[in-house]
Enzyme design. Structure first.
Site, mmCIF file in Angstrom:
data_model
loop_
_atom_site.group_PDB
_atom_site.id
_atom_site.type_symbol
_atom_site.label_atom_id
_atom_site.label_comp_id
_atom_site.label_asym_id
_atom_site.label_seq_id
_atom_site.Cartn_x
_atom_site.Cartn_y
_atom_site.Cartn_z
ATOM 1 N N THR A 281 -4.202 4.856 -1.204
ATOM 2 C CA THR A 281 -5.279 5.303 -0.312
ATOM 3 C C THR A 281 -6.000 6.535 -0.872
ATOM 4 O OG1 THR A 281 -3.833 6.702 1.014
ATOM 5 C CG2 THR A 281 -4.075 4.412 1.724
ATOM 6 N N HIS B 78 -8.019 2.910 -3.589
ATOM 7 C CA HIS B 78 -9.000 2.873 -2.501
ATOM 8 C C HIS B 78 -10.092 3.885 -2.841
ATOM 9 C CE1 HIS B 78 -6.056 1.333 0.841
ATOM 10 N NE2 HIS B 78 -5.701 0.890 -0.349
ATOM 11 N N PHE C 219 -0.263 6.580 14.857
ATOM 12 C CA PHE C 219 -1.181 5.852 13.963
ATOM 13 C C PHE C 219 -2.035 4.873 14.760
ATOM 14 C CE2 PHE C 219 2.226 6.400 10.529
ATOM 15 C CZ PHE C 219 1.594 7.521 10.013
ATOM 16 N N ALA D 6 -19.460 0.964 4.384
ATOM 17 C CA ALA D 6 -18.728 0.322 3.283
ATOM 18 C C ALA D 6 -19.587 -0.701 2.548
ATOM 19 C CB ALA D 6 -17.440 -0.317 3.810
ATOM 20 N N GLU E 105 0.818 -1.225 0.000
ATOM 21 C CA GLU E 105 0.000 0.000 0.000
ATOM 22 C C GLU E 105 0.849 1.272 0.000
ATOM 23 O OE1 GLU E 105 -3.500 -0.170 2.483
ATOM 24 O OE2 GLU E 105 -3.095 1.852 3.233
ATOM 25 N N GLN F 114 -6.881 -4.271 9.165
ATOM 26 C CA GLN F 114 -6.122 -3.252 9.879
ATOM 27 C C GLN F 114 -4.883 -3.950 10.446
ATOM 28 O OE1 GLN F 114 -4.924 -0.451 10.310
ATOM 29 N NE2 GLN F 114 -6.864 0.556 10.770
ATOM 30 N N HIS G 187 -0.534 -8.045 3.263
ATOM 31 C CA HIS G 187 -0.644 -6.724 2.607
ATOM 32 C C HIS G 187 0.231 -5.780 3.425
ATOM 33 C CE1 HIS G 187 -2.664 -3.341 0.522
ATOM 34 N NE2 HIS G 187 -2.703 -2.736 1.699
ATOM 35 N N ALA H 124 -10.944 10.506 2.911
ATOM 36 C CA ALA H 124 -12.406 10.544 3.038
ATOM 37 C C ALA H 124 -12.931 11.916 2.636
ATOM 38 C CB ALA H 124 -12.801 10.218 4.468
ATOM 39 N N LYS I 104 -20.481 -7.028 4.204
ATOM 40 C CA LYS I 104 -19.714 -6.512 3.062
ATOM 41 C C LYS I 104 -19.446 -7.633 2.051
ATOM 42 C CE LYS I 104 -16.555 -4.322 5.826
ATOM 43 N NZ LYS I 104 -15.552 -3.334 6.263
#
Ligand code: FAD
Length: 277
Positions: A38, A66, A206, A113, A7, A166, A256, A41, A155
């Site tokens: 990414t 994303h 984070f 989502a 990513e 995550q 990932h 939003a 989903k």
């Protein structure tokens, strides 16, 4: 088949974009299944995400942009979907996203989502392979783990093909989550998200923001190194290599990597684990 992906986030400046191209070239040498990019939003990185997707694609690699639905209207999402399809993109990571408090008045046409996944299927049929997010330690806003598992399965039922988690530092949380999901009859691949440890302050920042638990023994060991960043990096590499190996040995179908736009930490893990190239 194993899934190993990496990513990026879109750079803020031209210099950052050039650096990202160089990092993508270096990481491209290990031949990941795809790179993902990414998306802020509310469309806050719409153009920069698109730019980074184009750049990485121009280097000849498969890219999964994303998309986040909170704050974007259906029309805005439709425009992105059509644009990506025209560019030859066939995989997406579909997320809700988190809007800052000051912009919560934006569109809520697609609140979760699962609504986004349903909308992508409605608009683009089966063109895209859709990845969604999973939270082995439970999403911080979920009422309970049972609710979060139910919302995750929704989903998959809406049309997601697989999931990326995550990051987390406790392999048992991943295996427990996968068991809970499998118990519902849902069998989509759940790929652990791996965060290299390279910098203590960033890690804590984070993790506090996304609700990931940094075990006390890791915090204590890193704190003991003070400003000795070489020792922090060496310790982080050892801990994350061990975690990743434990996940693969326990049946995780791939990994990932959250590269944080750096080549070295992901390359070191890739090599230590002897992943396919
Ligand atoms: P959802 O699946 O919609 O879940 C959000 C919360 O709502 C959960 O607590 C869930 O249990 C609950 N919920 C779901 N459906 C319902 C319902 N019907 N009723 C009540 N509650 C419900 N953020 C970005 O902004 N951009 C990115 O590019 C990005 N990339 C990410 C990549 C990965 C792999 C991961 C794991 C996260 C990423 N995020 C990104 C962060 C993500 O957007 C946030 O964690 C966000 O808070 C949740 O997104 P989601 O897609 O999991 O949401």
């Amino acid at each position: 088949m194993s899934h190993f992906s990496i990513e990026f986030f879109p750079a803020k400046t031209d210099v950052g974009a050039e650096k990202l191209r160089e990092v993508a070239r270096r990481l491209g040498a290990v031949n990941p299944e795809f790179f993902s990019v990414t998306y802020g939003a509310g469309g806050s990185t719409r153009d920069r995400t698109l730019g980074a997707v184009r750049d990485v694609q121009a280097l000849g690699y498969a890219v999964a942009p994303h998309l986040s639905c909170v704050g974007d209207s259906k029309a805005e999402i439709a425009e992105l979907l059509d644009g990506y399809r025209e560019m030859g993109i066939d995989r997406l990571v579909a997320l809700r996203g988190d809007l800052p408090a000051e912009v919560t008045a934006r569109s809520k046409e697609l609140p979760y989502a699962a609504d986004l996944v349903r909308y992508i299927r409605e608009h683009s049929g089966d063109h895209f392979k859709i990845e969604v997010a999973a939270y082995p330690e439970c999403h911080p806003q979920a009422a309970s783990l049972a609710d979060d598992v139910r919302n995750f399965v929704a989903k998959a039922n809406a049309g997601a093909n697989s999931a990326i988690t995550q990051y987390f530092f406790n392999a048992d949380s991943y295996f427990h989550f996968v068991d809970r999901v499998r118990a519902t009859g849902c069998d989509i691949a759940i790929i652990p998200g791996i965060m290299p440890i390279t910098n203590f302050k960033n890690l804590v920042r984070f993790s506090d923001a996304c609700g990931a638990e940094v075990p006390r023994w890791i915090r204590q060991q890193i704190a003991s190194y003070g400003d000795d960043s070489a020792s922090i990096i060496a310790f982080g590499e050892e801990v994350i290599t061990r975690l990743s190996q434990q996940l693969l040995d326990g049946g995780a179908p791939g990994l990932h990597f959250y590269s944080m736009n750096q080549a070295e930490p992901t390359l070191a893990l890739w090599n230590n684990l002897g992943l396919p190239r």
